[in-house]
Design a protein around this motif. Sequence first.
Motif, short mmCIF file in Angstrom:
data_model
loop_
_atom_site.label_atom_id
_atom_site.label_comp_id
_atom_site.label_asym_id
_atom_site.label_seq_id
_atom_site.Cartn_x
_atom_site.Cartn_y
_atom_site.Cartn_z
N PHE A 39 -12.23 -14.97 -60.59
CA PHE A 39 -12.70 -16.06 -61.60
C PHE A 39 -11.62 -16.83 -62.18
CE2 PHE A 39 -15.56 -12.49 -61.65
CZ PHE A 39 -16.70 -12.85 -61.70
N GLN A 40 -10.36 -17.17 -61.26
CA GLN A 40 -9.49 -18.20 -61.59
C GLN A 40 -9.94 -19.36 -62.04
OE1 GLN A 40 -9.54 -16.37 -58.68
NE2 GLN A 40 -7.26 -15.53 -58.30
N SER A 41 -10.75 -19.88 -61.09
CA SER A 41 -11.27 -21.20 -61.51
C SER A 41 -12.75 -21.57 -61.81
CB SER A 41 -11.31 -22.02 -60.25
OG SER A 41 -12.38 -21.52 -59.22
N PHE A 53 -8.09 -12.69 -66.68
CA PHE A 53 -6.43 -12.38 -66.15
C PHE A 53 -6.14 -13.43 -65.43
CE2 PHE A 53 -7.54 -7.82 -67.47
CZ PHE A 53 -7.12 -8.12 -68.63
N SER A 54 -4.88 -13.51 -65.05
CA SER A 54 -4.45 -14.68 -64.34
C SER A 54 -4.76 -14.37 -62.62
CB SER A 54 -2.68 -14.59 -64.53
OG SER A 54 -2.23 -13.39 -64.26
N ASN A 55 -5.04 -13.23 -62.30
CA ASN A 55 -5.29 -12.75 -61.14
C ASN A 55 -6.95 -13.13 -60.70
OD1 ASN A 55 -6.40 -10.81 -62.44
ND2 ASN A 55 -5.64 -9.22 -60.69
N GLY A 56 -7.47 -13.44 -61.82
CA GLY A 56 -8.93 -13.81 -61.47
C GLY A 56 -9.94 -12.62 -62.13
N LEU A 57 -9.31 -11.46 -62.57
CA LEU A 57 -10.14 -10.59 -63.01
C LEU A 57 -10.71 -10.64 -64.09
CD1 LEU A 57 -10.73 -7.29 -62.73
CD2 LEU A 57 -9.00 -6.63 -63.80
N LEU A 58 -12.38 -10.49 -64.29
CA LEU A 58 -12.89 -10.61 -65.44
C LEU A 58 -13.04 -9.15 -66.17
CD1 LEU A 58 -14.89 -11.80 -67.49
CD2 LEU A 58 -16.67 -11.53 -65.80
N SER A 279 -11.93 -9.14 -49.30
CA SER A 279 -10.65 -9.16 -49.34
C SER A 279 -10.04 -10.10 -50.33
CB SER A 279 -10.01 -9.75 -47.65
OG SER A 279 -10.54 -11.30 -47.51
N GLN A 280 -10.65 -11.03 -50.85
CA GLN A 280 -10.09 -11.76 -51.88
C GLN A 280 -10.24 -11.45 -53.19
OE1 GLN A 280 -11.42 -15.85 -51.40
NE2 GLN A 280 -11.16 -15.95 -49.06
N LEU A 281 -11.23 -10.40 -53.56
CA LEU A 281 -11.29 -9.93 -54.97
C LEU A 281 -10.00 -9.37 -55.47
CD1 LEU A 281 -14.43 -7.85 -54.55
CD2 LEU A 281 -14.13 -10.37 -55.00
N PRO A 282 -9.93 -9.46 -56.77
CA PRO A 282 -8.61 -9.24 -57.73
C PRO A 282 -8.78 -7.64 -57.77
CG PRO A 282 -10.23 -10.13 -59.04
CD PRO A 282 -10.77 -10.36 -57.55
N SER A 283 -7.48 -7.05 -57.93
CA SER A 283 -7.40 -5.74 -58.19
C SER A 283 -7.38 -5.48 -59.65
CB SER A 283 -6.03 -5.15 -57.83
OG SER A 283 -4.81 -5.90 -58.18
N PHE A 284 -7.63 -4.42 -60.33
CA PHE A 284 -7.65 -4.24 -61.93
C PHE A 284 -6.47 -3.30 -61.92
CE2 PHE A 284 -10.96 -1.27 -59.99
CZ PHE A 284 -10.44 -0.31 -60.52
N PRO A 285 -6.17 -3.28 -63.45
CA PRO A 285 -4.84 -2.46 -63.86
C PRO A 285 -5.02 -0.91 -63.38
CG PRO A 285 -5.62 -3.74 -65.59
CD PRO A 285 -6.63 -3.93 -64.67
N ARG A 286 -3.80 -0.62 -63.08
CA ARG A 286 -3.83 0.98 -62.91
C ARG A 286 -4.26 1.83 -64.20
NH1 ARG A 286 -1.03 4.02 -59.08
NH2 ARG A 286 -0.41 6.01 -59.71
N THR A 287 -5.04 2.69 -64.01
CA THR A 287 -5.38 3.55 -65.26
C THR A 287 -4.88 4.82 -65.27
OG1 THR A 287 -7.35 4.16 -64.38
CG2 THR A 287 -7.29 2.03 -65.41
N GLY A 288 -4.43 5.59 -64.23
CA GLY A 288 -3.86 6.93 -63.99
C GLY A 288 -2.53 7.08 -64.43
N PRO A 289 -2.09 8.14 -64.55
CA PRO A 289 -0.73 8.04 -64.94
C PRO A 289 0.25 7.97 -63.56
CG PRO A 289 -1.53 10.39 -63.90
CD PRO A 289 -2.79 9.29 -64.17
#
Length: 678
Positions: A39-41, A53-58, A279-289
């Motif tokens: 969702f960058q644009s 987020f800056s990588n396009g993650l909603l 392949s173009q979908l953003p990743s989301f933050p790491r939640t595990g330890p």
Amino acid sequence: MALPPTEYMSGRLLSKILVLILFTKQAASDDHDFTYNGFQSANLSLKGSAQVFSNGLLQLTEMSKTKKGYAFHPTPLRLKHSSDGSVLSFATTFVFAMVGEYPDVSSNGLTFVLSPSKDLPYAAASQYLGLFNATNLGNESNHLVAVELDNNRTPEFDDIDNNHVGIDVNSLTSVNASPASYFSDQIGGFQNVRLLGGERRQLWIEYDGAEARLDVTLSPLGVPRPRVPLLSSVVNVSKIILDHTYVGFSASTGVIPTCHYVLGWSFKVNGQARALDLSQLPSFPRTGPREKPKILSVGLPAIGLTILLLTIWGVVFLLRRRFKYAELIEDWEAGYGAHRISYKELFLATKGFKASELLGIGGFGRVYKGTLSSSRADVAVKKVRRESSQGLREFIAEVVSIGRLRHRNIVNLLGYCRRRGELLLVYEYMQHGSLDNLLFDQPSSMLSWEQRLLIIKGIAAAVFYLHEGWEQVIVHRDIKSSNVLLDVEFNGRLGDFGLSRLYDHGDHPRTTRVVGTLGYIAPELARTSKASTSTDVFAFGVFLLEVACGRRPIEPRADSMKLTLLEWVLECWRMGAILEAVDPNLNYDYVAEEVEMVLKLGLLCCNCVPAARPPMRQVMQFLDGDAPLPALSPEDVSEGVIALWKDEGFDQFVVSYPSLDKLYCSLRLLQLQITGYS
């Protein structure tokens, strides 16, 4: 040859109009057919805690409690034919993920929604998925159609489990629902998937306008779209939504911190939604330890010796620290829903159970205010007294009962902890404390009658839920004003389930001890030692009189006429002036008919004959005005007292009291009898 000025200007105007029409047509087409691989644009309309987020993650909600977030397409879509009002066909697909602070504990979820507005300010952030509140559930004026991805089983909405997909129309009671799963050709049937846990999932929603059929299909990301939908229902969307409708997402966290993410979204009217480029979908933050770096080996003897000494010191330190925060876990705890919170976190949250954090001292222990470091949420931590011989039993009862209850008028149990000799329960923090403090101890900040009546109705709803609305019958056994807590909006919440007992519907309770608080205990308890829903109704009746009169059930220093609250209210009624019993701090600022109804209902609930007390279902009808109180007189309420005592062999005691026609003499007898049981 040059055109005349007038013709030249007309030509320019016509060209501009044609360009505007083409541009408007192109914009309308874009509105009805769009694809976001990230969702960058995207020019989404974001509300609440939603952010890109800056990588396009909603991200719809952050890792916090009672948050809600919305992300809508910025312009409304015209989904209805202008000729007959029928709804056009449409299709959408999106990839989502949910990450909870506690992976094994259910939390709220997210929805794809058709809404008349892209801002739902009235929606609660607790158990309503960011769509509704307690007052507008089921209203046709909502004009909402949603597909819910729900991680929380709420009996109030007839949820099937805590991991399901449902189709909702103006309410969270789904018109069709199924456990989260996808059709697998390999096994020839549906295979379950978890919605919560950080795994990415893809959902397809298709509406056939001609057949008014809504299909919902789910699968893990990367698995080809199943050929059999998970849900397929006839939903006449044309009768629900407005001419112009917003499409987008909503989410809420409730009391369990949860992050809700959308990674990509495609939507189209009158056609198949375009496939997302995974392949173009953003990743989301790491939640595990995070993996800790390995300690590199050192060859030099001096460094090796130093490391050895530091290791020995560290082990000793950790062992001492572990002993300080050691907890006790037994097999029976595995089956209970409430999650454990470490003693270390509670110790730090309450500043070491410092006296300055003490909120109060109850019948079974001390209560401290704390702030959990993991969520920054304010909580109340109750430490059950070590010297209480019933401590463990009360603790287990509370974990079993309230740990799985979900009701807006019941204090939520967030977690618990056990150590040797210490039992700890963690609740939502109620900003305004217990009701008895505002009724009796702070006359300068008295509650208005409107607030009191709202609290009464809320507690009535909670008791009705315990008696009839849950999967088992729960007898609270200690309903009183000090166990009613007030949240930030002065809503009443029933708490302290330490004495509660559970049994199946249609069964009978098996308690054999008289427990509770003097002044609230029904007379038959002294004879049978059997608590029941009827004894809860008796205590609720005393609670009604407390709230209306601003007095405790027993006032030892009052004159004989006002010694017991029940006797005083009944005497006022006998004299034809029942409103004289009303709390004088209200300064006559109340609706007389409402107060009189509450007082008489309190006396009716306190009838000495259990069968004459109304069940909580009927009590709620009286309070809501759906049914009138039966025509009663003071004699009708108290006429069974003497006969009841004589049947039980109390004749000699009756003779010693010249005022036995007064209802509360039964309580005086009860006080004498309970001495032998306590």
